[in-house]
Write an enzyme that holds these catalytic residues in place. Structure first.
Site, PDB file in Angstrom:
ATOM      1  N   ASP A   1       0.872  -1.186   0.000  1.00 23.00           N
ATOM      2  CA  ASP A   1       0.000   0.000   0.000  1.00 23.00           C
ATOM      3  C   ASP A   1       0.907   1.234   0.000  1.00 23.00           C
ATOM      4  OD1 ASP A   1      -1.687   2.100   0.670  1.00 23.00           O
ATOM      5  OD2 ASP A   1      -2.885   0.911   2.076  1.00 23.00           O
ATOM      6  N   HIS A   2       0.864   1.959  -1.086  1.00 24.74           N
ATOM      7  CA  HIS A   2       1.811   3.069  -1.241  1.00 24.74           C
ATOM      8  C   HIS A   2       1.493   4.234  -0.295  1.00 24.74           C
ATOM      9  CE1 HIS A   2       5.158   4.966  -2.937  1.00 24.74           C
ATOM     10  NE2 HIS A   2       4.857   4.962  -4.216  1.00 24.74           N
TER      11      HIS A   2
END
Ligand code: CAO
Length: 446
Positions: A418-419
């Site tokens: 998850d950036h």
């Protein structure tokens, strides 16, 4: 000039009632039914409407005065204005009919008993509730707000839960200006949470009759497929995914695994690569704690976990399930392999308990037994990363010491993260760490 008095009408059994708001000033032109003052007793609040139109000549009450039926409120010049009565407000609450008051020709407008508001619907609030003025503004709290009917109506029109508004009036009464200030404040807040749903695809798929092109058959989706489909879609849309690809040299590890196989079998355990991957993952989670975390519901904090429960995607005839192995950090590879075997057997026999699929920190999705060279796994939110493993194969690897190519067993890794939580550099560090652990079995077993 037609001077008329406006008196407090019959307000039921109330006596000596507080004036809590005076809504007109001298010189104001009022129309019939305009609210003039707001009164409040221990049990009810009510607005006194203008019995006729005219210009206010004198205001005979002020906030804090006590009035009863027949008290003089205003002197109005009714000669100059014959303003037509306003149409009744559409949303005016239903009031018990007020008795006629011939003396002053004034009626009670909205006797509103101060009873608790009807129980609001319980809102199970997804993190992505789209709401232009912030999720908190529309979640009814169920607290009783202290406000006049007109302010309640105003708040309703804006979708504001009055229980969240701080009143600045007498006895903390909520005024219209308080509602306006609340909305202004909500609009000024960062919209990360409230806007989370706005980017989601809202376009509907076109409905197509495929039978026009050939023979078809409709097959219902399994319950698991429907549930996991909804979750996968939510996770894909909510978490900005990046997938980092890497390769680990597992030649020595595979030799070791095979050498352990007969001993494992004696203990009734099938020792597959996945058990070693679990060990390596926990080691990497310890080195990079942000991967062993979840975003807080506000999106402003990272919840770091100090336990290591690792899930694994398991293919069953009904669809994908993710059993979770608890406290992997406290188990050796044989114990992990035993858990893997038991949980995947349970999954395929549909015997998994709900709690056996809960509490995971990180997930491994291994397609190595099936095939493929790489894929982009979808994060099992609220976890923040997932490791995809594809089929290992023998590849020529250049050996700088012997200046030759050696045949090595290479395992493809695909780490989706998850950036919002993990930067690209940490994504690459995490897979490099995994690669190092997997290529040196001694480190793995430390
Ligand atoms: N490369 C090459 N061979 C591999 C391998 C890899 N990366 N991983 C496993 N294998 C081999 C095993 O050694 C085993 O070989 P043998 O039968 O000769 O010993 C064979 O493949 C089958 O392994 P397995 O599937 O029984 O065991 P596992 O521990 O590797 O996997 C489980 C267990 C439950 C993860 C697996 O059965 C499964 O369901 N995989 C599918 C997961 C999935 O669907 N993911 C997609 C999610 S996204 O849609």
């Amino acid at each position: 000039m037609t001077i008329k008095e406006v008196l407090v009408p019959d307000i039921g059994n109330f006596d000596s009632v507080d004036v809590i708001e005076v809504l007109v000033n001298v010189g104001d032109v009022v129309s019939k039914d305009d609210s003039l003052v707001a009164l409040e007793s221990d049990k009810a609040s009510m607005h006194i409407p203008a019995p006729f139109g005219g210009t206010v000549k004198e205001v005979k009450v002020k906030v804090g005065d006590k009035v009863s039926e027949g008290s003089l409120i205003l002197i109005v010049d009714a000669s100059e204005t014959e303003a037509p009565a306003k149409p009744a407000e559409a949303e005016k609450p239903v009031a018990p009919p007020a008795p006629a008051t011939p003396a002053a020709d004034v009626k009670v407008d909205i006797p509103e008993p101060t009873r608790p508001a009807p129980e609001p619907p319980k809102v199970i609030q997804p993190a992505s509730t789209p709401n232009p003025i912030g999720a908190s503004a529309i979640v009814a709290s169920g607290k009783l707000a202290h406000a006049s009917p007109s302010v309640r109506k105003f708040a309703r029109e804006l979708g504001v839960d009055l229980a969240l508004v701080q009143g600045s009036g007498r006895k903390n009464r909520i005024l219209q200006s308080d509602v306006q200030a609340f909305v202004k404040n909500e609009l000024a807040k960062p919209r990360s949470e409230s806007m989370a749903g706005f980017g989601s695809p809202s376009l509907q798929m076109p409905v197509i009759d495929f039978s026009q092109y050939g023979k078809i058959e409709n097959k219902p989706l399994s319950r698991i497929k429907k549930l996991s489909g909804a979750n996968l879609h939510r996770n894909w849309v909510t978490a900005p995914h990046v997938t980092q690809f890497d390769e680990a040299d597992i030649t020595d590890l595979e030799d070791f695994r095979k050498s352990m196989q007969s001993e494992a079998e004696k203990r009734g355990v099938k020792l597959t690569l996945l058990a070693f991957l679990m060990k390596a993952v926990v080691n990497a989670l310890r080195a990079y704690p942000n991967f062993n975390a979840s975003l807080s519901p506000t999106g402003e904090e990272l919840i770091l976990k100090q336990y290591y429960h690792v899930g694994f995607a398991c293919d069953t005839p009904d669809g994908l399930v993710v059993p979770v192995i608890r406290d992997v950090n406290q188990k050796d590879v044989l114990e992990i392999a035993r858990d893997l075997g038991e949980l995947s057997a349970k999954a395929r026999e549909r015997k998994l308990k709900v709690e056996e699929m809960q509490g995971g920190c990180f997930t491994i999705s291994s397609l190595g037994g099936i095939g493929g060279t790489a894929f982009t796994p979808i994060i099992n939110c609220p976890e923040v990363a997932i490791l995809g493993v594809s089929r290992s194969s023998v590849k020529p690897v250049y050996n700088s010491q012997t200046k030759q190519f050696d045949p090595r067993l290479i395992l493809p890794l695909s780490l989706s993260y998850d950036h919002r939580v993990i930067d690209g550099a940490d994504g690459a560090r995490f897979t490099s760490h995994l690669r190092m652990m997997l290529s040196d079995v001694r480190r793995l077993l430390l």
